[in-house]
Write an enzyme that holds these catalytic residues in place. Structure first.
Site, PDB file in Angstrom:
ATOM      1  N   HIS A 264       0.862  -1.200   0.000  1.00  0.00           N
ATOM      2  CA  HIS A 264       0.000   0.000   0.000  1.00  0.00           C
ATOM      3  C   HIS A 264       0.892   1.241   0.000  1.00  0.00           C
ATOM      4  O   HIS A 264       1.672   1.424  -0.925  1.00  0.00           O
ATOM      5  CB  HIS A 264      -0.940  -0.086   1.218  1.00  0.00           C
ATOM      6  N   HIS A 305      -2.436  -2.345  -9.657  1.00  0.00           N
ATOM      7  CA  HIS A 305      -3.395  -1.669  -8.768  1.00  0.00           C
ATOM      8  C   HIS A 305      -4.679  -2.481  -8.735  1.00  0.00           C
ATOM      9  O   HIS A 305      -5.087  -3.064  -9.739  1.00  0.00           O
ATOM     10  CB  HIS A 305      -3.700  -0.257  -9.282  1.00  0.00           C
ATOM     11  N   ASP A 363       2.824   5.419  -6.871  1.00  0.00           N
ATOM     12  CA  ASP A 363       4.078   5.320  -6.117  1.00  0.00           C
ATOM     13  C   ASP A 363       5.307   5.191  -6.998  1.00  0.00           C
ATOM     14  O   ASP A 363       6.425   5.241  -6.500  1.00  0.00           O
ATOM     15  CB  ASP A 363       4.004   4.103  -5.180  1.00  0.00           C
TER      16      ASP A 363
HETATM   17  C1  SDX Z   1      -1.381   2.153  -3.383  1.00  0.00           C
HETATM   18  O1  SDX Z   1      -6.102   0.845  -3.170  1.00  0.00           O
HETATM   19  C2  SDX Z   1      -5.604   1.992  -3.426  1.00  0.00           C
HETATM   20  O2  SDX Z   1      -6.249   2.879  -3.963  1.00  0.00           O
HETATM   21  C3  SDX Z   1      -4.149   2.150  -3.043  1.00  0.00           C
HETATM   22  C4  SDX Z   1      -3.485   3.465  -3.467  1.00  0.00           C
HETATM   23  C5  SDX Z   1      -4.081   4.660  -2.734  1.00  0.00           C
HETATM   24  O3  SDX Z   1      -3.951   5.787  -3.254  1.00  0.00           O
HETATM   25  O4  SDX Z   1      -4.604   4.446  -1.608  1.00  0.00           O
HETATM   26  O5  SDX Z   1      -3.631   3.638  -4.872  1.00  0.00           O
HETATM   27  C6  SDX Z   1      -2.009   3.477  -3.114  1.00  0.00           C
HETATM   28  O6  SDX Z   1      -1.353   1.316  -2.508  1.00  0.00           O
HETATM   29  C7  SDX Z   1      -0.898   1.857  -4.792  1.00  0.00           C
HETATM   30  C8  SDX Z   1      -0.325   0.405  -4.924  1.00  0.00           C
HETATM   31  C9  SDX Z   1       1.115   0.408  -4.376  1.00  0.00           C
HETATM   32  N1  SDX Z   1       1.594  -0.983  -4.273  1.00  0.00           N
HETATM   33  C10 SDX Z   1       2.571  -1.439  -5.112  1.00  0.00           C
HETATM   34  O7  SDX Z   1       3.037  -0.775  -6.050  1.00  0.00           O
HETATM   35  C11 SDX Z   1       3.056  -2.840  -4.752  1.00  0.00           C
HETATM   36  C12 SDX Z   1       3.158  -3.679  -6.041  1.00  0.00           C
HETATM   37  N2  SDX Z   1       1.767  -3.945  -6.506  1.00  0.00           N
HETATM   38  C13 SDX Z   1       1.167  -5.204  -6.108  1.00  0.00           C
HETATM   39  O8  SDX Z   1       1.505  -5.625  -4.824  1.00  0.00           O
HETATM   40  C14 SDX Z   1      -0.319  -5.288  -6.475  1.00  0.00           C
HETATM   41  O9  SDX Z   1      -0.422  -4.878  -7.779  1.00  0.00           O
HETATM   42  C15 SDX Z   1      -1.345  -4.554  -5.646  1.00  0.00           C
HETATM   43  C16 SDX Z   1      -1.248  -4.864  -4.195  1.00  0.00           C
HETATM   44  C17 SDX Z   1      -1.215  -3.075  -5.836  1.00  0.00           C
HETATM   45  C18 SDX Z   1      -2.728  -4.973  -6.159  1.00  0.00           C
HETATM   46  O10 SDX Z   1      -2.902  -6.312  -5.765  1.00  0.00           O
HETATM   47  P1  SDX Z   1      -4.203  -7.141  -6.247  1.00  0.00           P
HETATM   48  O11 SDX Z   1      -5.249  -6.243  -6.760  1.00  0.00           O
HETATM   49  O12 SDX Z   1      -4.544  -8.073  -5.126  1.00  0.00           O
HETATM   50  O13 SDX Z   1      -3.677  -7.897  -7.508  1.00  0.00           O
HETATM   51  P2  SDX Z   1      -3.124  -9.356  -7.473  1.00  0.00           P
HETATM   52  O14 SDX Z   1      -2.084  -9.471  -6.416  1.00  0.00           O
HETATM   53  O15 SDX Z   1      -4.282 -10.291  -7.444  1.00  0.00           O
HETATM   54  O16 SDX Z   1      -2.385  -9.450  -8.882  1.00  0.00           O
HETATM   55  C19 SDX Z   1      -3.060  -9.912 -10.027  1.00  0.00           C
HETATM   56  C20 SDX Z   1      -1.973 -10.603 -10.844  1.00  0.00           C
HETATM   57  C21 SDX Z   1      -1.239 -11.695 -10.053  1.00  0.00           C
HETATM   58  O17 SDX Z   1      -0.730 -12.603 -11.017  1.00  0.00           O
HETATM   59  P3  SDX Z   1      -1.613 -13.973 -11.333  1.00  0.00           P
HETATM   60  O18 SDX Z   1      -1.840 -14.661  -9.993  1.00  0.00           O
HETATM   61  O19 SDX Z   1      -2.886 -13.489 -11.981  1.00  0.00           O
HETATM   62  O20 SDX Z   1      -0.711 -14.772 -12.265  1.00  0.00           O
HETATM   63  O21 SDX Z   1      -0.953  -9.651 -11.203  1.00  0.00           O
HETATM   64  C22 SDX Z   1       0.276 -10.015 -10.574  1.00  0.00           C
HETATM   65  C23 SDX Z   1      -0.064 -10.976  -9.440  1.00  0.00           C
HETATM   66  O22 SDX Z   1       1.021 -11.844  -9.193  1.00  0.00           O
HETATM   67  N3  SDX Z   1       0.846  -8.774 -10.069  1.00  0.00           N
HETATM   68  C24 SDX Z   1       2.139  -8.452 -10.140  1.00  0.00           C
HETATM   69  C25 SDX Z   1       2.231  -7.171  -9.592  1.00  0.00           C
HETATM   70  N4  SDX Z   1       1.026  -6.751  -9.185  1.00  0.00           N
HETATM   71  C26 SDX Z   1       0.170  -7.753  -9.481  1.00  0.00           C
HETATM   72  N5  SDX Z   1       3.199  -9.126 -10.621  1.00  0.00           N
HETATM   73  C27 SDX Z   1       4.392  -8.498 -10.543  1.00  0.00           C
HETATM   74  N6  SDX Z   1       4.583  -7.242 -10.026  1.00  0.00           N
HETATM   75  C28 SDX Z   1       3.514  -6.560  -9.551  1.00  0.00           C
HETATM   76  N7  SDX Z   1       3.680  -5.325  -9.040  1.00  0.00           N
END
Ligand code: SDX
Length: 424
Positions: A264, A305, A363
């Site tokens: 997050h 996201h 971010d």
């Molecule tokens: C913020 O919610 C908000 O609005 C948050 C925010 C705000 O203003 O409050 O926007 C601020 O938190 C932005 C996000 C910052 N976090 C990151 O940058 C961390 C990296 N991102 C991931 O951890 C992830 O994308 C999340 C946590 C942001 C979203 O997670 P989800 O929605 O649960 O997505 P998921 O984990 O189910 O991913 C879907 C697929 C998966 O692959 P499969 O199982 O389908 O094969 O996408 C992959 C994930 O493995 N994936 C990634 C990835 N993000 C998702 N793979 C590699 N790198 C990534 N960053």
């Protein structure tokens, strides 16, 4: 809200559920009546669950649109300032010129902390993470403001909003000063909100600090871009804490704690650590493969996201601001920026990221700006929390000023059925 119905067939039962439409966005099915049918919905991570009704922020993830009280984030970033956006989020409308001036002046007169709060900082080790200090100090504000914590009184809620908006920069800057062993700087009433923050961060008692207007403008944009984002994890935490009737300072402190996680708000710090670990554009392909490897916990920080399946509109503004700051500081050839730009380019062409609609989020570039300004990575999420405080408070205020119930989710129980304690 409209009065349409959804029909759920369960076995030979047909259950009618009310449906509602918002101003824009997906319709919702009201499942509250299911408990009478002995059924729960199941939605870990709340992917398809609207936990509340709100009029503050709307996100269209497919289109990459973010509206605050209807106004697009890029227009607010370009034409407004953070305090005006605070007024908008809190009150629902942009202020008149007179209201805006009065609001700016009110905030200016609440920026100081009770001098006894200095003692809270002294209880921490100097190497304590600033988020740990901020979480403790903000929660402790409730120990100083007993007089204004009746959550049912709109006037007391308004005073608390002013205190939080005004004091968060002072608390944030003091977290930094404490960690580097420098004297706390008091806020100055002749500076703007962003200038004051830079003054309290980088000023010292031995000489006058003159804020760079380009950097102050960039900070104000960063504050605007992080102000609110619908029902994200930390905002949902604040709402859940507030639903118990907890005081607003305790609720905001719970939001700070939730924001800290690297998935997050902690992602901005994690992006810089990731770029430093990549070290050179030559290593990018190796890290892209790591991010795709299900057996490797590494993820591309700053990418992906829960809601945006297109560019995060905040990332676009942040990327433009990064170029302005780096050229102002003569850092156009910043190696981390080069790695970030190349990483973005490669990821946006890679099938794995394209298929999963993973784009840069807010971010991805913010850390590059903050690092160029001279802010340590450990302070990045503190700045996110400082900005998001207005979003957390606005959602808390929207909830407690209306009808609400204590939040109490249910579960799918997969533990042991009833069994008796073994007789000796
Ligand atoms: C913020 O919610 C908000 O609005 C948050 C925010 C705000 O203003 O409050 O926007 C601020 O938190 C932005 C996000 C910052 N976090 C990151 O940058 C961390 C990296 N991102 C991931 O951890 C992830 O994308 C999340 C946590 C942001 C979203 O997670 P989800 O929605 O649960 O997505 P998921 O984990 O189910 O991913 C879907 C697929 C998966 O692959 P499969 O199982 O389908 O094969 O996408 C992959 C994930 O493995 N994936 C990634 C990835 N993000 C998702 N793979 C590699 N790198 C990534 N960053």
């Amino acid at each position: 809200m409209t009065d349409r119905k959804a029909t759920l067939s369960v076995g030979d039962k047909s259950i009618e559920l009310p449906m509602y439409s918002g101003t824009v966005g997906p319709d919702v099915i009201d499942v509250r009546g299911l408990v009478q049918e002995g059924i729960f919905t199941y939605d870990p991570g709340f992917v398809s669950t609207a936990a509340c009704e709100s009029a503050i922020t709307y996100i269209d993830g497919a289109q990459g649109i973010l509206l605050h009280r209807g106004y697009p984030i890029d227009q607010l970033a370009e034409q407004s300032d953070f305090l005006e956006v605070c007024y908008l989020l809190l009150n629902g409308e942009l202020p008149s010129a007179e209201e805006n001036k009065r609001f700016h002046d009110t905030i200016k007169n609440h920026t100081m902390l009770h001098d006894q709060m200095r003692n809270f900082f002294n209880g921490f080790r100097r190497d304590a993470h600033p988020m740990a200090i901020m979480c403790g100090v903000v929660g402790a504000l409730s120990a100083f403001y007993h007089d204004q914590m009746d959550v049912t009184d709109p006037k007391q809620r308004e005073v608390t909003a002013h205190r939080l908006i005004a004091k968060m920069p002072t608390i944030a800057a003091w977290c930094y000063k404490y960690s580097v062993g420098q004297p706390f700087m008091y806020p100055r009433n002749d500076l703007s909100y962003a200038e004051n923050f830079l003054h309290m961060m980088f000023g010292n008692p031995c000489e006058e600090y003159k804020p760079n207007p380009v950097l102050a403008n960039a900070m104000d944009k960063i504050f605007i871009l992080h102000a609110d984002h619908e029902q994200n994890a930390s905002t949902s935490t604040v709402r859940l804490a507030g639903s118990t009737g907890a005081n607003p300072y305790a609720c905001i402190a719970s939001g700070i704690a939730a924001l800290w996680g690297p998935a997050h708000g902690g992602a901005n710090e994690a992006v810089l650590d990731m770029l430093a670990e990549i070290g050179d554009v030559e290593n990018i392909d190796t890290f892209i493969e790591k991010a795709k490897d299900k057996n490797d916990p590494f993820r591309l920080m700053g990418f992906g996201h829960r809601v945006y399946k297109n560019f995060d509109p905040r990332a676009k503004v942040m990327s433009e601001t990064a170029h302005q700051v780096l050229s102002e500081l003569g850092l156009e050839n910043d190696p981390l920026l080069k790695i970030a730009q190349r990483l973005e380019q490669i990821a946006l062409e890679d099938e794995y990221f394209v298929q999963r609609q993973l784009y840069p989020n807010v971010d991805f570039y913010s850390g590059i700006i903050l690092k160029a300004i001279g802010i340590p990575t450990s302070m990045f999420t503190v700045i996110f929390a400082m900005s998001r405080t207005i979003g957390w408070f606005s959602h808390w205020n929207e909830m407690v000023s209306g009808n609400y119930r204590i939040g109490r989710p249910r579960q799918l129980y997969t533990g042991s059925p009833k069994r008796d304690y073994p007789k000796n």
